[in-house]
Write a protein that holds these residues in place. Structure first.
Motif, PDB file in Angstrom:
ATOM      1  N   GLY A 159      67.820  97.138  15.085  1.00  0.00           N
ATOM      2  CA  GLY A 159      67.213  97.009  13.767  1.00  0.00           C
ATOM      3  C   GLY A 159      66.348  98.183  13.383  1.00  0.00           C
ATOM      4  O   GLY A 159      65.992  98.340  12.213  1.00  0.00           O
ATOM      5  N   THR A 160      66.000  99.019  14.371  1.00  0.00           N
ATOM      6  CA  THR A 160      65.219 100.215  14.071  1.00  0.00           C
ATOM      7  C   THR A 160      66.148 101.280  13.514  1.00  0.00           C
ATOM      8  O   THR A 160      67.151 101.632  14.140  1.00  0.00           O
ATOM      9  CB  THR A 160      64.528 100.767  15.338  1.00  0.00           C
ATOM     10  OG1 THR A 160      63.664  99.765  15.863  1.00  0.00           O
ATOM     11  CG2 THR A 160      63.739 102.019  15.019  1.00  0.00           C
ATOM     12  N   HIS A 161      65.843 101.776  12.333  1.00  0.00           N
ATOM     13  CA  HIS A 161      66.688 102.817  11.749  1.00  0.00           C
ATOM     14  C   HIS A 161      65.851 103.707  10.842  1.00  0.00           C
ATOM     15  O   HIS A 161      65.074 103.228  10.023  1.00  0.00           O
ATOM     16  CB  HIS A 161      67.834 102.223  10.947  1.00  0.00           C
ATOM     17  CG  HIS A 161      68.726 103.277  10.359  1.00  0.00           C
ATOM     18  ND1 HIS A 161      69.703 103.924  11.093  1.00  0.00           N
ATOM     19  CD2 HIS A 161      68.764 103.832   9.113  1.00  0.00           C
ATOM     20  CE1 HIS A 161      70.309 104.820  10.325  1.00  0.00           C
ATOM     21  NE2 HIS A 161      69.752 104.785   9.130  1.00  0.00           N
ATOM     22  N   PHE A 162      66.020 105.005  11.040  1.00  0.00           N
ATOM     23  CA  PHE A 162      65.347 105.990  10.210  1.00  0.00           C
ATOM     24  C   PHE A 162      66.372 106.937   9.623  1.00  0.00           C
ATOM     25  O   PHE A 162      67.451 107.154  10.187  1.00  0.00           O
ATOM     26  CB  PHE A 162      64.330 106.795  11.029  1.00  0.00           C
ATOM     27  CG  PHE A 162      63.202 105.988  11.580  1.00  0.00           C
ATOM     28  CD1 PHE A 162      62.073 105.718  10.817  1.00  0.00           C
ATOM     29  CD2 PHE A 162      63.265 105.470  12.871  1.00  0.00           C
ATOM     30  CE1 PHE A 162      61.027 104.966  11.322  1.00  0.00           C
ATOM     31  CE2 PHE A 162      62.227 104.724  13.391  1.00  0.00           C
ATOM     32  CZ  PHE A 162      61.110 104.462  12.611  1.00  0.00           C
ATOM     33  N   SER A 163      66.032 107.512   8.488  1.00  0.00           N
ATOM     34  CA  SER A 163      66.846 108.550   7.864  1.00  0.00           C
ATOM     35  C   SER A 163      66.037 109.840   7.863  1.00  0.00           C
ATOM     36  O   SER A 163      64.828 109.827   7.605  1.00  0.00           O
ATOM     37  CB  SER A 163      67.203 108.156   6.431  1.00  0.00           C
ATOM     38  OG  SER A 163      67.792 109.241   5.745  1.00  0.00           O
ATOM     39  N   HIS A 164      66.694 110.950   8.157  1.00  0.00           N
ATOM     40  CA  HIS A 164      65.968 112.221   8.177  1.00  0.00           C
ATOM     41  C   HIS A 164      65.385 112.537   6.809  1.00  0.00           C
ATOM     42  O   HIS A 164      64.343 113.195   6.706  1.00  0.00           O
ATOM     43  CB  HIS A 164      66.875 113.365   8.643  1.00  0.00           C
ATOM     44  CG  HIS A 164      66.137 114.646   8.846  1.00  0.00           C
ATOM     45  ND1 HIS A 164      66.132 115.664   7.911  1.00  0.00           N
ATOM     46  CD2 HIS A 164      65.326 115.056   9.852  1.00  0.00           C
ATOM     47  CE1 HIS A 164      65.371 116.645   8.351  1.00  0.00           C
ATOM     48  NE2 HIS A 164      64.873 116.312   9.518  1.00  0.00           N
ATOM     49  N   SER A 165      66.001 112.048   5.760  1.00  0.00           N
ATOM     50  CA  SER A 165      65.490 112.286   4.409  1.00  0.00           C
ATOM     51  C   SER A 165      64.147 111.599   4.176  1.00  0.00           C
ATOM     52  O   SER A 165      63.432 111.923   3.227  1.00  0.00           O
ATOM     53  CB  SER A 165      66.498 111.809   3.364  1.00  0.00           C
ATOM     54  OG  SER A 165      66.712 110.413   3.464  1.00  0.00           O
ATOM     55  N   ASP A 166      63.777 110.662   5.062  1.00  0.00           N
ATOM     56  CA  ASP A 166      62.501 109.960   4.946  1.00  0.00           C
ATOM     57  C   ASP A 166      61.361 110.660   5.683  1.00  0.00           C
ATOM     58  O   ASP A 166      60.225 110.186   5.654  1.00  0.00           O
ATOM     59  CB  ASP A 166      62.609 108.538   5.515  1.00  0.00           C
ATOM     60  CG  ASP A 166      63.485 107.632   4.671  1.00  0.00           C
ATOM     61  OD1 ASP A 166      63.568 107.866   3.450  1.00  0.00           O
ATOM     62  OD2 ASP A 166      64.079 106.697   5.238  1.00  0.00           O
ATOM     63  N   MET A 167      61.649 111.771   6.333  1.00  0.00           N
ATOM     64  CA  MET A 167      60.659 112.356   7.233  1.00  0.00           C
ATOM     65  C   MET A 167      59.511 113.068   6.531  1.00  0.00           C
ATOM     66  O   MET A 167      58.583 113.537   7.192  1.00  0.00           O
ATOM     67  CB  MET A 167      61.343 113.282   8.239  1.00  0.00           C
ATOM     68  CG  MET A 167      62.174 112.540   9.282  1.00  0.00           C
ATOM     69  SD  MET A 167      61.233 111.315  10.243  1.00  0.00           S
ATOM     70  CE  MET A 167      61.727 109.755   9.480  1.00  0.00           C
ATOM     71  N   THR A 168      59.526 113.150   5.206  1.00  0.00           N
ATOM     72  CA  THR A 168      58.340 113.616   4.492  1.00  0.00           C
ATOM     73  C   THR A 168      57.422 112.455   4.118  1.00  0.00           C
ATOM     74  O   THR A 168      56.372 112.663   3.510  1.00  0.00           O
ATOM     75  CB  THR A 168      58.715 114.391   3.211  1.00  0.00           C
ATOM     76  OG1 THR A 168      59.653 113.632   2.458  1.00  0.00           O
ATOM     77  CG2 THR A 168      59.303 115.754   3.559  1.00  0.00           C
ATOM     78  N   ASP A 169      57.812 111.246   4.476  1.00  0.00           N
ATOM     79  CA  ASP A 169      56.953 110.081   4.341  1.00  0.00           C
ATOM     80  C   ASP A 169      56.075 110.023   5.592  1.00  0.00           C
ATOM     81  O   ASP A 169      56.578 109.907   6.708  1.00  0.00           O
ATOM     82  CB  ASP A 169      57.807 108.820   4.222  1.00  0.00           C
ATOM     83  CG  ASP A 169      56.976 107.557   4.070  1.00  0.00           C
ATOM     84  OD1 ASP A 169      56.274 107.200   5.045  1.00  0.00           O
ATOM     85  OD2 ASP A 169      57.025 106.926   3.005  1.00  0.00           O
ATOM     86  N   ALA A 170      54.769 110.098   5.415  1.00  0.00           N
ATOM     87  CA  ALA A 170      53.853 110.216   6.552  1.00  0.00           C
ATOM     88  C   ALA A 170      54.007 109.063   7.545  1.00  0.00           C
ATOM     89  O   ALA A 170      54.051 109.281   8.765  1.00  0.00           O
ATOM     90  CB  ALA A 170      52.413 110.299   6.049  1.00  0.00           C
TER      91      ALA A 170
END
Length: 232
Positions: A159-170
């Motif tokens: 269930g853990t998922h990140f997108s590289h496009s989100d990496m400017t979100d602190a």
């Protein structure tokens, strides 16, 4: 299957750019650069094509950390999931106090202290959420790369998922980056120093981070003195 999603895009890039300039002129966001305004305008122009119907409004909001948030509003029917909010950051650095707060609520690496992770963030980005390495995909506070995001997604709880496009979100950057740091430490036999060096640039990378951690724990009244030693 058709699903309803709240979204919208309506204001033209020119109008939104003018609104941003008005904010800047009012002194609300002195760090807002013309290049950021241009990026914002171009981004909005590109988004229109992704919303097939129900376009109503896209507003720009500025939060307490100096982040520009594009707030979508309206209803659109589509057969795919849509990103409902996109954040564009200024080049403004966050305060030490804000970083400590963010680390305290988003650190997924139990092997390291708040002080250590804060020192790492200072070393990597100078507390700037929008920091981007022009020579790689390293992005955000912890300079998380695309490969690191993929590693985290493949090796963290279901269930853990990140997108590289989100990496400017602190918050997301610290969540993902600290997961990745934890993986590197685990693979280094739970040796924190080695895990840090594997996270960063190799031998010697951890030395001033660990020294800064010790300094921050012993001299909390003057944290900037501890942080400055990293870049001297």
């Amino acid at each position: 299957m058709m699903v309803e999603k709240k979204s919208a895009v309506a204001r033209t890039p020119a109008r939104l750019t003018q609104k941003a300039r008005d904010l800047k002129a009012a002194g609300i966001s002195p760090a807002l650069s013309d290049s950021t305004l241009l990026e914002l305008s171009n981004f909005i122009a590109r988004q229109v094509i992704y919303f097939p119907s129900g376009l109503r409004r896209l507003e720009m909001q500025l939060d307490a950390d100096g982040n520009l948030k594009l707030q979508l509003d309206g209803v659109v029917k589509t057969d795919s999931a849509l990103e409902l909010e996109t954040t564009l950051f200024t080049d403004k650095a966050l305060t030490y106090e804000r970083i400590v707060e963010l680390v305290g609520s988003n650190n997924n690496c139990t092997a390291v202290s708040t002080e250590l992770l804060t020192a790492l963030i200072w070393k990597e980005s100078g507390f700037k959420p929008a920091a981007i390495n022009s020579g790689s995909s390293a992005t955000g506070l912890m300079q998380v790369t695309k490969d690191a995001v993929d590693d985290v997604n493949a090796n963290t709880p279901s269930g853990t998922h990140f997108s590289h496009s989100d990496m400017t979100d602190a918050e997301k950057n610290i969540q993902c980056g600290s997961y990745y740091l934890g993986l590197r430490i685990k693979r280094a036999g739970n040796v924190v120093k080695q895990g840090l060096e594997d996270y960063g640039t190799g031998a010697g990378y951890a030395t001033n981070i660990l020294a800064c951690e010790k300094c921050l724990k012993g001299n909390p009244a003057n944290p900037q003195l501890c942080l400055n030693a990293i870049h001297t």
